[in-house]
Design a protein around this motif. Structure first.
Motif, mmCIF file in Angstrom:
data_model
loop_
_atom_site.group_PDB
_atom_site.id
_atom_site.type_symbol
_atom_site.label_atom_id
_atom_site.label_comp_id
_atom_site.label_asym_id
_atom_site.label_seq_id
_atom_site.Cartn_x
_atom_site.Cartn_y
_atom_site.Cartn_z
ATOM 1 N N ARG A 35 -2.590 5.073 -3.579
ATOM 2 C CA ARG A 35 -1.637 4.129 -4.154
ATOM 3 C C ARG A 35 -1.939 2.699 -3.721
ATOM 4 N NH1 ARG A 35 3.613 6.212 -0.989
ATOM 5 N NH2 ARG A 35 2.231 7.570 0.147
ATOM 6 N N TYR A 36 -2.755 2.534 -2.698
ATOM 7 C CA TYR A 36 -3.082 1.211 -2.180
ATOM 8 C C TYR A 36 -4.421 0.672 -2.691
ATOM 9 C CZ TYR A 36 0.573 2.675 0.981
ATOM 10 O OH TYR A 36 1.758 3.140 1.491
ATOM 11 N N TYR A 37 -5.109 1.458 -3.512
ATOM 12 C CA TYR A 37 -6.459 1.117 -3.966
ATOM 13 C C TYR A 37 -6.549 -0.257 -4.615
ATOM 14 C CZ TYR A 37 -10.839 1.350 -6.565
ATOM 15 O OH TYR A 37 -12.083 1.089 -7.076
ATOM 16 N N SER A 38 -5.625 -0.596 -5.474
ATOM 17 C CA SER A 38 -5.728 -1.832 -6.247
ATOM 18 C C SER A 38 -5.097 -3.045 -5.559
ATOM 19 C CB SER A 38 -5.091 -1.635 -7.626
ATOM 20 O OG SER A 38 -3.721 -1.314 -7.475
ATOM 21 N N LEU A 39 -4.572 -2.861 -4.363
ATOM 22 C CA LEU A 39 -3.942 -3.980 -3.672
ATOM 23 C C LEU A 39 -4.978 -4.908 -3.041
ATOM 24 C CD1 LEU A 39 -0.989 -2.199 -1.850
ATOM 25 C CD2 LEU A 39 -0.962 -3.425 -4.023
#
Length: 101
Positions: free
Chosen positions: A7-11
């Motif tokens: 869920r943090y990949y695109s941050l």
């Protein structure tokens, strides 16, 4: 930094400079999407002893994707969806999503 299924990949990452000159990298904040806007795969009734990772494994095929169910239900805390008070309620399970990077 994170696996593409996270869920943090695109941050984005940022750096905090301390008063003594150290550079501390961190991941920027993630905001929950509007759960009602996610395409629904199924609705699952919560049973006694159910856990979100078990529901994710049964419906999405991957236990670690429980966070997608949290997103679909606008829940920050996964335990809010499967605790004793949740038994018998329906949990929204979205179509699997891959974070955009």
């Amino acid at each position: 930094m994170f696996d593409y299924t996270s869920r943090y990949y695109s941050l984005a990452t940022a750096v905090y400079a301390t008063s003594d000159g150290r550079q501390l990298p961190y991941v920027t904040r993630r905001f929950l999407p509007q759960g009602g806007n996610l395409v629904l795969l199924a609705q699952v009734g919560v049973t006694q002893g159910d856990r979100l990772d078990l529901i994710a494994a049964r419906t999405l095929g991957v236990a670690t994707q429980y966070w997608q169910i949290c997103d679909a239900n606008s829940a920050m805390n996964p335990f809010d969806l499967t605790g004793d008070a949740a038994v018998g309620t329906l949990v929204r399970v979205p179509m699997p999503q891959t974070p955009q990077g």
